[in-house]
Scaffold this active site. Sequence first.
Site, PDB file in Angstrom:
ATOM      1  CE1 TYR A 150      -1.047   0.252   7.181  1.00  0.00           C
ATOM      2  CE2 TYR A 150       0.043   0.719   9.269  1.00  0.00           C
ATOM      3  CZ  TYR A 150       0.094   0.563   7.896  1.00  0.00           C
ATOM      4  OH  TYR A 150       1.293   0.696   7.239  1.00  0.00           O
ATOM      5  CB  THR A 197       9.920  -5.561   0.008  1.00  0.00           C
ATOM      6  OG1 THR A 197      10.416  -5.364   1.331  1.00  0.00           O
ATOM      7  CG2 THR A 197       8.609  -6.329   0.085  1.00  0.00           C
ATOM      8  NE  ARG A 230      -1.667  -5.213   3.279  1.00  0.00           N
ATOM      9  CZ  ARG A 230      -0.537  -4.582   3.552  1.00  0.00           C
ATOM     10  NH1 ARG A 230      -0.565  -3.495   4.300  1.00  0.00           N
ATOM     11  NH2 ARG A 230       0.615  -5.038   3.088  1.00  0.00           N
ATOM     12  CG  HIS A 234       4.339  -8.590   3.451  1.00  0.00           C
ATOM     13  ND1 HIS A 234       5.263  -8.099   2.564  1.00  0.00           N
ATOM     14  CD2 HIS A 234       3.865  -7.504   4.109  1.00  0.00           C
ATOM     15  CE1 HIS A 234       5.329  -6.780   2.664  1.00  0.00           C
ATOM     16  NE2 HIS A 234       4.492  -6.397   3.602  1.00  0.00           N
TER      17      HIS A 234
END
Length: 376
Positions: free
Chosen positions: A28, A159, A168, A278
Amino acid sequence: MSLHTKYPAIGDLKARARKRIPHFVWEYLDSATGTEATQKRNRSSLDQVLLKPSILHGEFDPDLRTTFLGREYSLPIGIAPVGMSGLVWPGAEQMLARTAAKEGIPYTLSTVASQLPEDVGPHAGDQGWFQLYPPRDPEIRKDILNRAKNSGFHTLVLTVDVPVASRRERQTRGGMTNPPKLTPRLAMQAAQCPAWLNGIRKTGMPRLRLMESYSNIKTALPSTQHIGYLLRTSPDWDYLKWLRDHWDGPLIVKGVGNPDDAARLADEGVDAIWVSNHAGRQFDGAPATIDVLPGIRAATTLPLIFDSGIEGGLDVLRALALGADFVMLGRAFHYGLAALGEPGAAHVLDILRQDIISNMGQIGARNLAEIHRARL
């Protein structure tokens, strides 16, 4: 033995952190998206930024202080928002807030932190920034802004580079859900990390407490489809105008990578721009943040924050030389926490401070304003 003897670089803390947190937590924290090409570009492009050494400057005691958005900071460095910090290390949000307050740097609490603004704000003193993932419901927006302001957070960070959830893949393969649930596989990983597990037993399994206060959803969701995604929207220029009308403090827009976008933000009343990809976690086809920084600097007179790929003080100087006014780090401070607990966050800052001083000596810069002269 001092911490600098054993852990002289952030990379040393990263290596220790990997051994002290479960694999699914590491995936993570450390992963990006796709083939992680953007993450690699961030690093390789920073390495291409060379600075001119300069000699015969005499005794050297550089001034690292800077003023940003009307406030003086001890360093041109702050702590970036990281969602679910409390998963990486139990109690992380309060630890980082205390470190920021003590060291005189900003700490940015995420909308998807594991702790509420009310529980973190008092620890940050006068150094609290609040990062907003944009809620769709205007009443939820108003309430979150009020809660952040009343908890002591004086600067708002919107953001904008998460219009949809990223893939991811490493994080997904790691098996994490939101809220996290220790399946037999993950429990076995946790059992191999007793310090992390003991901390979790004291604090409880982290949850998206702020978002959960606006929803009745109780089931575990995939980590890329958590409750925060269900409540947020993809903002537009009208959304930004609404925020400017409803927030009376400094407003920063985070996730800017295009000079065309940067040029318009000043007209919308934004106080600063956060140049970021990011850290490669959202879009694997993005250019390195350091590569777009000069173009954005040329397109606007607004103050610029930089992140993505910073691994040491030399990287901070590279960003400042190319037009940034301030630099934020997220992963690095969490490597420090996972490696050493709360003292690890302060050690990260000390590594950066000493590295900046060492490299400023090499380029002959006595203060931050002189760093741009070293740019090649």
